[in-house]
Motif scaffolding. Structure first.
Motif, PDB file in Angstrom:
ATOM      1  N   MET A  32       0.836  -1.209   0.000  1.00 12.15           N
ATOM      2  CA  MET A  32       0.000   0.000   0.000  1.00 12.15           C
ATOM      3  C   MET A  32       0.868   1.254   0.000  1.00 12.15           C
ATOM      4  O   MET A  32       0.597   2.228  -0.709  1.00 12.15           O
ATOM      5  CB  MET A  32      -0.908   0.037   1.237  1.00 12.15           C
ATOM      6  CG  MET A  32      -1.979  -1.013   1.306  1.00 12.15           C
ATOM      7  SD  MET A  32      -3.056  -1.050  -0.127  1.00 12.15           S
ATOM      8  CE  MET A  32      -3.958   0.468   0.003  1.00 12.15           C
ATOM      9  N   ARG A  33       1.896   1.220   0.838  1.00 16.27           N
ATOM     10  CA  ARG A  33       2.789   2.379   0.960  1.00 16.27           C
ATOM     11  C   ARG A  33       3.465   2.664  -0.377  1.00 16.27           C
ATOM     12  O   ARG A  33       3.493   3.800  -0.850  1.00 16.27           O
ATOM     13  CB  ARG A  33       3.828   2.058   2.044  1.00 16.27           C
ATOM     14  CG  ARG A  33       4.550   3.236   2.621  1.00 16.27           C
ATOM     15  CD  ARG A  33       5.663   2.760   3.532  1.00 16.27           C
ATOM     16  NE  ARG A  33       6.572   1.888   2.811  1.00 16.27           N
ATOM     17  CZ  ARG A  33       7.144   0.782   3.310  1.00 16.27           C
ATOM     18  NH1 ARG A  33       6.899   0.414   4.543  1.00 16.27           N
ATOM     19  NH2 ARG A  33       7.949   0.060   2.576  1.00 16.27           N
ATOM     20  N   THR A  34       3.969   1.601  -1.002  1.00 23.72           N
ATOM     21  CA  THR A  34       4.640   1.762  -2.296  1.00 23.72           C
ATOM     22  C   THR A  34       3.638   2.173  -3.376  1.00 23.72           C
ATOM     23  O   THR A  34       3.931   3.024  -4.214  1.00 23.72           O
ATOM     24  CB  THR A  34       5.327   0.436  -2.699  1.00 23.72           C
ATOM     25  OG1 THR A  34       6.297   0.138  -1.703  1.00 23.72           O
ATOM     26  CG2 THR A  34       5.993   0.531  -4.053  1.00 23.72           C
ATOM     27  N   GLY A  35       2.474   1.564  -3.351  1.00 20.63           N
ATOM     28  CA  GLY A  35       1.453   1.877  -4.358  1.00 20.63           C
ATOM     29  C   GLY A  35       1.050   3.334  -4.302  1.00 20.63           C
ATOM     30  O   GLY A  35       0.950   4.014  -5.333  1.00 20.63           O
ATOM     31  N   CYS A  36       0.858   3.836  -3.102  1.00 18.55           N
ATOM     32  CA  CYS A  36       0.464   5.239  -2.943  1.00 18.55           C
ATOM     33  C   CYS A  36       1.591   6.160  -3.408  1.00 18.55           C
ATOM     34  O   CYS A  36       1.370   7.127  -4.144  1.00 18.55           O
ATOM     35  CB  CYS A  36       0.137   5.504  -1.469  1.00 18.55           C
ATOM     36  SG  CYS A  36      -0.339   7.195  -1.136  1.00 18.55           S
ATOM     37  N   SER A  37       2.800   5.810  -3.007  1.00 13.43           N
ATOM     38  CA  SER A  37       3.956   6.625  -3.372  1.00 13.43           C
ATOM     39  C   SER A  37       4.176   6.627  -4.889  1.00 13.43           C
ATOM     40  O   SER A  37       4.447   7.664  -5.495  1.00 13.43           O
ATOM     41  CB  SER A  37       5.187   6.081  -2.644  1.00 13.43           C
ATOM     42  OG  SER A  37       6.280   6.885  -2.886  1.00 13.43           O
ATOM     43  N   MET A  38       4.025   5.455  -5.502  1.00 12.04           N
ATOM     44  CA  MET A  38       4.207   5.359  -6.958  1.00 12.04           C
ATOM     45  C   MET A  38       3.148   6.179  -7.689  1.00 12.04           C
ATOM     46  O   MET A  38       3.452   6.866  -8.672  1.00 12.04           O
ATOM     47  CB  MET A  38       4.143   3.885  -7.386  1.00 12.04           C
ATOM     48  CG  MET A  38       4.380   3.657  -8.862  1.00 12.04           C
ATOM     49  SD  MET A  38       6.053   4.166  -9.350  1.00 12.04           S
ATOM     50  CE  MET A  38       5.965   3.936 -11.122  1.00 12.04           C
ATOM     51  N   LEU A  39       1.925   6.132  -7.201  1.00  7.92           N
ATOM     52  CA  LEU A  39       0.868   6.933  -7.827  1.00  7.92           C
ATOM     53  C   LEU A  39       1.222   8.422  -7.740  1.00  7.92           C
ATOM     54  O   LEU A  39       0.925   9.192  -8.656  1.00  7.92           O
ATOM     55  CB  LEU A  39      -0.475   6.651  -7.137  1.00  7.92           C
ATOM     56  CG  LEU A  39      -1.739   6.778  -7.972  1.00  7.92           C
ATOM     57  CD1 LEU A  39      -1.674   5.949  -9.250  1.00  7.92           C
ATOM     58  CD2 LEU A  39      -2.950   6.369  -7.150  1.00  7.92           C
TER      59      LEU A  39
ATOM     60  N   PRO B  84      -8.295  -0.046  -3.240  1.00  4.72           N
ATOM     61  CA  PRO B  84      -8.678  -1.470  -3.324  1.00  4.72           C
ATOM     62  C   PRO B  84      -8.086  -2.141  -4.556  1.00  4.72           C
ATOM     63  O   PRO B  84      -7.689  -3.318  -4.504  1.00  4.72           O
ATOM     64  CB  PRO B  84     -10.213  -1.424  -3.404  1.00  4.72           C
ATOM     65  CG  PRO B  84     -10.592  -0.107  -2.816  1.00  4.72           C
ATOM     66  CD  PRO B  84      -9.479   0.829  -3.180  1.00  4.72           C
ATOM     67  N   SER B  85      -7.992  -1.389  -5.647  1.00  2.00           N
ATOM     68  CA  SER B  85      -7.408  -1.945  -6.877  1.00  2.00           C
ATOM     69  C   SER B  85      -5.929  -2.275  -6.656  1.00  2.00           C
ATOM     70  O   SER B  85      -5.447  -3.336  -7.068  1.00  2.00           O
ATOM     71  CB  SER B  85      -7.525  -0.941  -8.030  1.00  2.00           C
ATOM     72  OG  SER B  85      -8.866  -0.559  -8.217  1.00  2.00           O
ATOM     73  N   ILE B  86      -5.213  -1.373  -5.995  1.00  2.50           N
ATOM     74  CA  ILE B  86      -3.776  -1.568  -5.767  1.00  2.50           C
ATOM     75  C   ILE B  86      -3.536  -2.845  -4.964  1.00  2.50           C
ATOM     76  O   ILE B  86      -2.741  -3.711  -5.360  1.00  2.50           O
ATOM     77  CB  ILE B  86      -3.159  -0.346  -5.045  1.00  2.50           C
ATOM     78  CG1 ILE B  86      -3.091   0.840  -6.017  1.00  2.50           C
ATOM     79  CG2 ILE B  86      -1.781  -0.664  -4.475  1.00  2.50           C
ATOM     80  CD1 ILE B  86      -2.616   2.140  -5.391  1.00  2.50           C
ATOM     81  N   ILE B  87      -4.231  -2.984  -3.848  1.00  7.45           N
ATOM     82  CA  ILE B  87      -3.927  -4.131  -2.982  1.00  7.45           C
ATOM     83  C   ILE B  87      -4.385  -5.438  -3.629  1.00  7.45           C
ATOM     84  O   ILE B  87      -3.691  -6.462  -3.560  1.00  7.45           O
ATOM     85  CB  ILE B  87      -4.516  -3.931  -1.550  1.00  7.45           C
ATOM     86  CG1 ILE B  87      -3.892  -4.939  -0.599  1.00  7.45           C
ATOM     87  CG2 ILE B  87      -6.023  -3.995  -1.480  1.00  7.45           C
ATOM     88  CD1 ILE B  87      -2.401  -4.827  -0.456  1.00  7.45           C
TER      89      ILE B  87
ATOM     90  N   PRO C  61      -4.603  -3.394   5.333  1.00 13.37           N
ATOM     91  CA  PRO C  61      -4.847  -2.624   4.105  1.00 13.37           C
ATOM     92  C   PRO C  61      -6.317  -2.216   3.909  1.00 13.37           C
ATOM     93  O   PRO C  61      -6.597  -1.161   3.344  1.00 13.37           O
ATOM     94  CB  PRO C  61      -4.393  -3.583   2.995  1.00 13.37           C
ATOM     95  CG  PRO C  61      -3.308  -4.366   3.641  1.00 13.37           C
ATOM     96  CD  PRO C  61      -3.764  -4.569   5.058  1.00 13.37           C
ATOM     97  N   ILE C  62      -7.257  -3.020   4.393  1.00 17.16           N
ATOM     98  CA  ILE C  62      -8.665  -2.599   4.290  1.00 17.16           C
ATOM     99  C   ILE C  62      -8.881  -1.339   5.130  1.00 17.16           C
ATOM    100  O   ILE C  62      -9.583  -0.409   4.733  1.00 17.16           O
ATOM    101  CB  ILE C  62      -9.622  -3.721   4.763  1.00 17.16           C
ATOM    102  CG1 ILE C  62      -9.461  -4.962   3.899  1.00 17.16           C
ATOM    103  CG2 ILE C  62     -11.066  -3.239   4.733  1.00 17.16           C
ATOM    104  CD1 ILE C  62     -10.265  -6.169   4.397  1.00 17.16           C
ATOM    105  N   PHE C  63      -8.261  -1.329   6.294  1.00 12.04           N
ATOM    106  CA  PHE C  63      -8.303  -0.142   7.162  1.00 12.04           C
ATOM    107  C   PHE C  63      -7.788   1.074   6.365  1.00 12.04           C
ATOM    108  O   PHE C  63      -8.372   2.162   6.409  1.00 12.04           O
ATOM    109  CB  PHE C  63      -7.423  -0.436   8.386  1.00 12.04           C
ATOM    110  CG  PHE C  63      -7.628   0.441   9.601  1.00 12.04           C
ATOM    111  CD1 PHE C  63      -8.131   1.719   9.512  1.00 12.04           C
ATOM    112  CD2 PHE C  63      -7.283  -0.031  10.867  1.00 12.04           C
ATOM    113  CE1 PHE C  63      -8.291   2.516  10.643  1.00 12.04           C
ATOM    114  CE2 PHE C  63      -7.427   0.752  12.006  1.00 12.04           C
ATOM    115  CZ  PHE C  63      -7.929   2.034  11.880  1.00 12.04           C
TER     116      PHE C  63
END
Ligand SMILES: CC(=O)SCCNC(=O)CCNC(=O)[C@H](O)C(C)(C)COP(=O)(O)OP(=O)(O)OC[C@H]1O[C@@H](n2cnc3c(N)ncnc32)[C@H](O)[C@@H]1OP(=O)(O)O
Ligand SMILES: O=C([O-])CC(=O)C(=O)O
Length: 374
Positions: free
Chosen positions: A99-106, A130-133, A330-332
């Protein structure tokens, strides 16, 4: 415990700013989002309405809700470079790191270049998380490249469909929706405060949220729902649960999913998710996890006057819906993004850099010794 004052280390009991988003009472009632009680929200509205309430300032009317749902649906797709990054992350990575990486990459691909974009960025993150995870989870665990666009109106149902590859039952969709509402916002908790500190430097939304994800990951905060599952999963029956907890308490271990920094008597979210966990247990056809959870709750109150926080019954509830334990936190994130983003916008609207002082406890001033004298 009940009479214990909120004071001491950890900034406990001190006001660190103002908010119009949320109140958290101490006695187990008084959790409100913009003045609406959590129990009424969980009973009467959907998570998308709560997201609109937090992010746009009011509960949507019917047209606004339809438009908002459509906007979020249109934002569920992931850009190819982000998918490529997600495909590099190994299956044994912790999903909170994903999640951390996905957000940062976005943030690299769709960065916030002006605060005027903040509302749209918050909606994008809400739709994309939700798509990222699920993209990462299904690729790394099943070797499947899922299509993340679905027509589900509700984010909870969308998440379950991506995860399981089929539409969820009505009950599961409802519980996910309630769960997302319960986790959406909670005043100046550690992850939200992280986001606000970052926002106070006038940093971008993705940086603030990435930092908040890091704070939520820890077992003393959001990570407790996973830790609670680890605790209960091997408990065979009530007697086993009681014996396990007594031993842990005797060893002075922290029991995850119990206690709270602000609440003193109960967490109002617990009764709500506990009720849904009971319904799920019935449908699941094996109520062992529910029964041992209830036994834990009773024992912790009898022995320590400690109560279940929002996380404890989420463990059994998520498990009954077939959600792997490592996806619990990650749902949180998918939910709390709404609270974080609302706080980031609130901080920006009335900002002064957050920079407290410290009480120095180190050495008195002294001279640097020569190398030969050290
Ligand atoms: C959504 C959320 O983030 S909710 C919180 C999720 N976190 C957890 O469930 C982790 C387990 N709980 C805890 O660690 C704590 O209760 C926290 C971090 C939530 C709050 O910490 P604090 O504000 O320091 O707790 P508080 O001041 O009420 O603690 C009072 C006493 O109870 C003890 N205590 C508190 N929680 C627990 C627990 N879960 N298990 C055992 N003992 C506990 C503390 O050690 C403390 O004892 P002491 O006075 O002898 O040191
Ligand atoms: O408020 C807190 O300290 C933790 C919490 O319950 C939350 O963030 O939901």
């Amino acid at each position: 415990m009940v009479d214990k004052k909120l004071s001491g280390a950890g900034l406990r009991g001190q006001s660190a700013g103002e908010t119009a988003l949320c109140t958290v009472g101490q006695s187990g009632t008084g959790l409100t989002y913009r003045g609406y009680d959590i129990a009424e929200l969980a009973d009467k509205v959907s998570f998308e309405e709560v997201a609109h309430l937090l992010l746009k300032g009011h509960l949507p009317n019917s047209d606004e809700l339809t438009a908002y749902r459509q906007k979020l649906k249109n934002l569920r797709g992931l850009p190819q470079p982000l998918k490529t990054v997600l495909e590099q992350i190994p299956a044994d990575a912790h999903p909170m790191d994903v999640m951390r990486t996905g957000c940062s990459m976005l943030g690299n691909l769709e960065g916030e270049h002006s605060f005027e974009q903040q509302g749209d960025i918050a909606d994008r993150l809400l739709a994309a998380f939700p798509s990222i995870i699920c993209y990462w989870y299904r690729y790394s665990h099943d070797g499947v490249r899922i299509v993340t666009d679905t027509d589900d109106d509700q984010i909870g149902a969308h998440f379950l469909r991506l995860l399981h590859g089929k539409a969820p039952s009505e009950l599961h969709a409802k519980v996910m929706d309630v769960s997302l509402i319960l986790y959406a916002e909670h005043e100046f908790n550690a992850s939200t405060f992280t986001a606000r500190v970052c926002a106070s430097t006038l940093s971008d939304m993705h940086s603030c949220v990435t930092g908040a994800i890091g704070s939520l990951r820890g077992p003393l905060h959001g990570g407790a729902n996973e830790a609670a599952m680890d605790l209960i999963q091997d408990m065979q029956d009530e007697a086993h649960a009681i014996g396990t907890l007594k031993e842990k308490l005797a060893n002075k271990e922290k029991i995850m999913g119990f206690g709270h920094a602000i609440y003193r008597e109960s967490d109002p979210r617990n009764a709500i998710i506990k009720g849904w966990s009971a319904k799920l247990a019935e449908e699941f056809g094996d109520d062992r996890l529910y029964r041992v959870s209830v036994a834990c709750e009773q024992l912790m109150w009898d022995e320590k006057k400690l109560f279940c926080n929002a996380d404890f019954f989420h463990a059994s509830a998520y498990h009954f819906m077939g959600i792997p334990t490592k996806l619990f936190t990650p749902i949180f994130v998918c939910s709390r993004l709404t609270g974080w983003a609302a706080h980031i916008m609130e901080q920006r609207a009335n900002n002064r850099i957050i920079r407290p002082s410290a009480d120095y406890t180190g050495e008195a001033p002294r001279s640097v010794p020569e190398m030969s004298a050290r």
